[in-house]
Design an enzyme around this catalytic site. Structure first.
Site, short mmCIF file in Angstrom:
data_model
loop_
_atom_site.label_atom_id
_atom_site.label_comp_id
_atom_site.label_asym_id
_atom_site.label_seq_id
_atom_site.Cartn_x
_atom_site.Cartn_y
_atom_site.Cartn_z
N ASP A 28 -0.45 -4.82 -9.36
CA ASP A 28 -0.80 -6.09 -8.72
C ASP A 28 0.42 -6.94 -8.37
OD1 ASP A 28 -3.58 -5.78 -8.59
OD2 ASP A 28 -3.80 -6.29 -10.71
N ASP A 36 -7.22 0.04 -4.64
CA ASP A 36 -6.61 -1.26 -4.35
C ASP A 36 -5.09 -1.14 -4.19
OD1 ASP A 36 -8.73 -0.90 -6.18
OD2 ASP A 36 -8.80 -3.01 -6.70
#
Ligand code: GLY
Length: 411
Positions: free
Chosen positions: A120, A182
């Protein structure tokens, strides 16, 4: 002059109707109005969260009217600074720029060795400092993005050929080397860093990651597995499972949206047509399975009962991706198809049913964050707002380019 004379001759031979001056391309979104609306909502958020802390607005649940905030270590912490940078891009307002700068600066601790982090770091640093550098060209920001990219690259396993997305899940879930869909989004910071002094290795990591993911993390029809699990030592693919979808082999809407966006971006960066063809395959599956309003249910295969929630965030991400895909296409018909679909998505997202307007300070509502986890279901979420605003800006640019083209052909 010569072309005006030819036009006159064509007019005389075809009749005067053919001489109507080329009109400005129609704008079904009324993009300037939507951008002004976004600016209003963003100012409401700034008012409501106070302007002195580093807490970021993250989500507003169905029955709530105010933002739940998160700290800078949350995976979504880069989206709010990113939203402010996009709003500054849209309005040119220096007060918004000051806030964008302030919230971006909050994220500096993320690139220090003390913070372990995971994939992330790409979302966190590129949405904030990435946009900050794009709009200000401040050298200091460039260095921070490079540090963020190197941090991400340290999670790469050359035996597997992909990045370890969630180090925390190795023990917790028994997924030795896990790569989630993702993570495709976070290849962008690697490509960018490679072009901006980070070295070829970062480019190679991004391309390998995209190639290995393409091979293992999709079913034959182009539907994604949320999590691909690999063996750490010899790198073989063990299994595809889900974390946030309805089932291991169902089509989790946001996962597919990340994939469409990710492969479109990888094609932009590499110009390798394999990635273009793959992005088309993923997009075609997504479009085939959409309901009439172009906003997916949170999982395309979840039972579509009357209260099955939608995921507007998937629609926002996909609309932005399809505007880019249509602009990169080598096939006119496909370009038209992706563009029309993106416009339909933006039309629905910009309607009273989806915009927060007087109800909530968010830009759009009705996203689903984590259905199996039981949170952010039918909520307003910061990443939905980020990609909605990005899509509007991409759409505005596309319309401006269309106008230029129209102008050129009419000279
Ligand atoms: N990256 C986490 C999610 O899409 O929910």
């Amino acid at each position: 002059m010569k072309s005006k004379l030819s036009l006159l001759l064509i007019c005389i031979s075809l009749g005067w109707e053919s001489c109507t001056p080329p009109s400005k391309p129609a704008d079904p979104i009324e993009v300037d109005r939507q951008l002004a609306y976004c600016d209003t909502q963003i100012r409401k958020t700034l008012e409501s969260i106070g302007q002195n802390s580093c807490l970021m607005p993250r989500s507003i649940d169905t029955r709530q009217k105010t933002w739940n905030t998160c700290d800078i270590y949350d995976w979504t912490s880069g989206f709010w600074p990113g939203i402010l940078w996009y709003d500054y891009e849209a309005t040119g307002d220096t007060a918004i720029r000051s806030q964008a700068t302030r919230y971006t600066e909050c994220l500096r601790p993320l690139i220090t060795p003390l913070h372990k982090g995971d994939h992330d770091i790409g979302f966190q640093i590129f949405c904030s400092f990435g946009n900050a550098y794009r709009l200000t060209e401040k050298e200091e920001y460039r260095d921070i993005i490079l540090k963020g990219a190197r941090k991400l690259a340290r999670l790469y396993n050359p035996k597997v050929g992909t990045i370890l997305s969630w180090p925390g899940m190795v023990k917790e879930m028994g997924w030795p080397h896990n790569t989630i869909m993702d993570n495709m989004m976070n290849l962008e910071i690697l490509f960018w860093a490679s072009r901006n002094g980070g070295g070829k290795e970062l480019y190679d990591i991004a391309v390998n990651h995209a190639t290995v993911t393409m091979k293992h993390a999709f079913r034959n029809d182009g539907g994604n597995y949320h999590v691909a699990v690999y063996d750490t030592l010899d790198g073989h693919f063990i299994k595809g499972v889900t974390n946030q979808g309805y089932g291991d082999s169902t089509l989790w809407a946001r996962g597919q949206a990340w994939a469409i966006y990710g492969y479109t971006m990888v094609y932009r960066e590499t110009k390798d047509k394999t990635f273009l063809r793959f992005a088309e395959k993923l997009a075609n599956l997504y479009l085939q399975r959409l309901p009439d309003d172009y906003i997916p249910y949170w999982d395309f295969d979840a039972p579509h009962t009357a209260d099955c929630p939608k995921d507007a965030s998937a629609a926002a991400i996909t609309s932005s991706a399809l505007i880019e895909l249509s602009s990169l296409e080598d096939n006119e018909e496909a370009a038209r198809k992706y563009r029309q679909a993106a416009v339909k998505m933006l039309e629905t997202l910009s309607s009273a049913q989806y915009q927060g307007r007087e109800q909530k300070p968010a830009l759009i509502m009705h996203s689903t964050g984590n259905y199996p986890g039981g949170y952010e279901i039918d909520a307003a979420i910061n990443y939905a707002d980020y990609y909605y605003l990005q899509a509007l800006l991409r759409y505005r640019k596309m319309m401006a380019e269309d106008s230029q083209q129209t102008g050129k052909t009419s000279d």
